[in-house]
Design a protein around this motif. Sequence first.
Motif: not given
Length: 632
Positions: A227-234
């Motif tokens: 989720f941290e990586r997904a948030a960064r990509l968002r």
Amino acid sequence: MADPSTYRPAVGTIPEAPGVYKFRDAGGRVVYVGKAKSLRSRLNSYFADISGLHPRTRQMVTTAASVEWTVVTTEVEALQLEYNWIKEFDPRFNVRYRDDKSYPVLAVTLHEDYPRLHVYRGPRKKGVRYFGPFAHAWAIRETLDLLLRVFPARTCSAGVFKRHDQIGRPCLLGYIDKCSAPCVGKVSADEHRDIVLDFCDFLAGKTDNMVRRLEREMLEASQELEFERAARLRDDLGALRRAMEKQAVVLGDGTDADVMAFAQDELEVSVQVFHVRGGRVRGQRGWVLDKVEAVDDAAIVDQFIMQFYGDNTENTPREVLVPVLPDDAPALEDLLSEQRGSRVALRVPQRGDKRALMETVARNASEAFAQHKLRRAGDLTARSAALQGIQDALALDTAPLRIECIDISHVQGTDVVASLVVFEDGLARKSEYRRFALREAATEGDVASIAEVVRRRFQAMLREAASGGPNPGIDPDTGKPRKFAYPPNLLVVDGAGPQAAAAADVLAELGITDVAVVGLAKRLEEVWVPGEPDPVILPRTSDALYLLQRVRDEAHRFAIAYHRQKRSKRMIASELDDVPGLGETRKAALLKHFGSVKKLRQATVDEISGVPGVGRRTAEAVVASLAAGGKS
């Protein structure tokens, strides 16, 4: 003022062939360059009734003293020759399509091992990719700030990069993930280049693939519970979309075009250009210039395109959209295509989005012209009033169209230097500025220094005038005006009566009688005329005094800059004077390599001995000498 009939070519001597022509003044300086399909028809129009000519054309033909021409065989040859001559001779009466400021671009130094992104102004260089131009540097920095979180490429200078490589720690941008920190090896050279190439693709308009890739990676990270990586990509996606919003799509994706429009009256023309790359408006540029002749939009398009793209070949687009096609449109297309290396279309948009954008550019040209009229009405009037005011106050025969000013700079009689600045038509002509390092009178005070500068400047003019040849004011090797070829109408010296009298005495000694001399005293802004017991007092609010002050202040600024440069070099060199075995050549090599004595003082013996020509023993002597100097 010359009579055009005195240098009119004999009847029947002008060929009817196409060609390029030059008007020269009495000193041999080229004042105007033009081209024509029929030289006879074109040149004869200049020698018609002078009262019926365009005001600027009338001024040009009365300034000129001769005309010459070169016959060519094709319109492409005529275009190239006209452009080359305008660039070489910088004629006073030719319209020069140059900005009053240098527009910034975003430069990507692809020729370096670790490419850098940075704001840049100046000539184009090989191996560097440019995006823009932008109207303001802050627009580039704002875009970069948004995109660096997605494309964390290097933005630091070579010196900063090298320093962090040496200390082994990244800069602040490296810590906050706005740089991939190649300086400390967080990414390899190839990985960093891939980041930079993705950045270039995005700015070139290939945005859809980038957005889809990030969306796919965000979805995958979410499914894998990262989720941290997904948030960064968002957040990266949000930054990309905000950057895209700043450059709205105006044409079909992939459109690569420049759109230009004009607004004009009898004396001036306003030009606006929108740069569209990848379907988006990437930049806008504008000019307002004096017209030399009564020309229509087609002739302006002809003149503008050749000069604008002459030095701008790397940014020549696939399409050039204009309001009307010039007569030699096919020749222009061929020339632009040859410069670009692929086909360039020159055309008038008739309908759709391109026509709508053309109308927008035309509105901008008209608006810029209206604003210019409001701003410049006072400027043109003020300059004319200033020159007329100086003529009246000093009882000159003509208005001082060329003013030169001399100023002396020193510190308690040391490092004495002088400046000479030139104003033509009330405007600074910086290419004519000159600097003097004083020798003979350096210790004798400002009056003697003024006399030395005046003597050197006008002796050089007399030597050049006596050099012989058909055009003594022109260097036969370069074809350009000599340094001191043209005398001023008015010579201004910084000072009061003694300084003005010294300058006048030198001119009289040299036999020069057609140059007026005055001194401008700083304290009360009095204008001193040689031989007069009292100064001329100009009204404090007059345009004439304001122009003289600007000329004097510019000379002072130029002299101070030169003096600081010389003093700085002397101070730097003096710290190395005591090093045994270190001559001027190796001193210069060390300063060039390290940039300053401060950095040289921080260098080790091994680093100093690595400079070509500097041995280890000399390096040890340099370190010892600088260390001793620092303690003292």
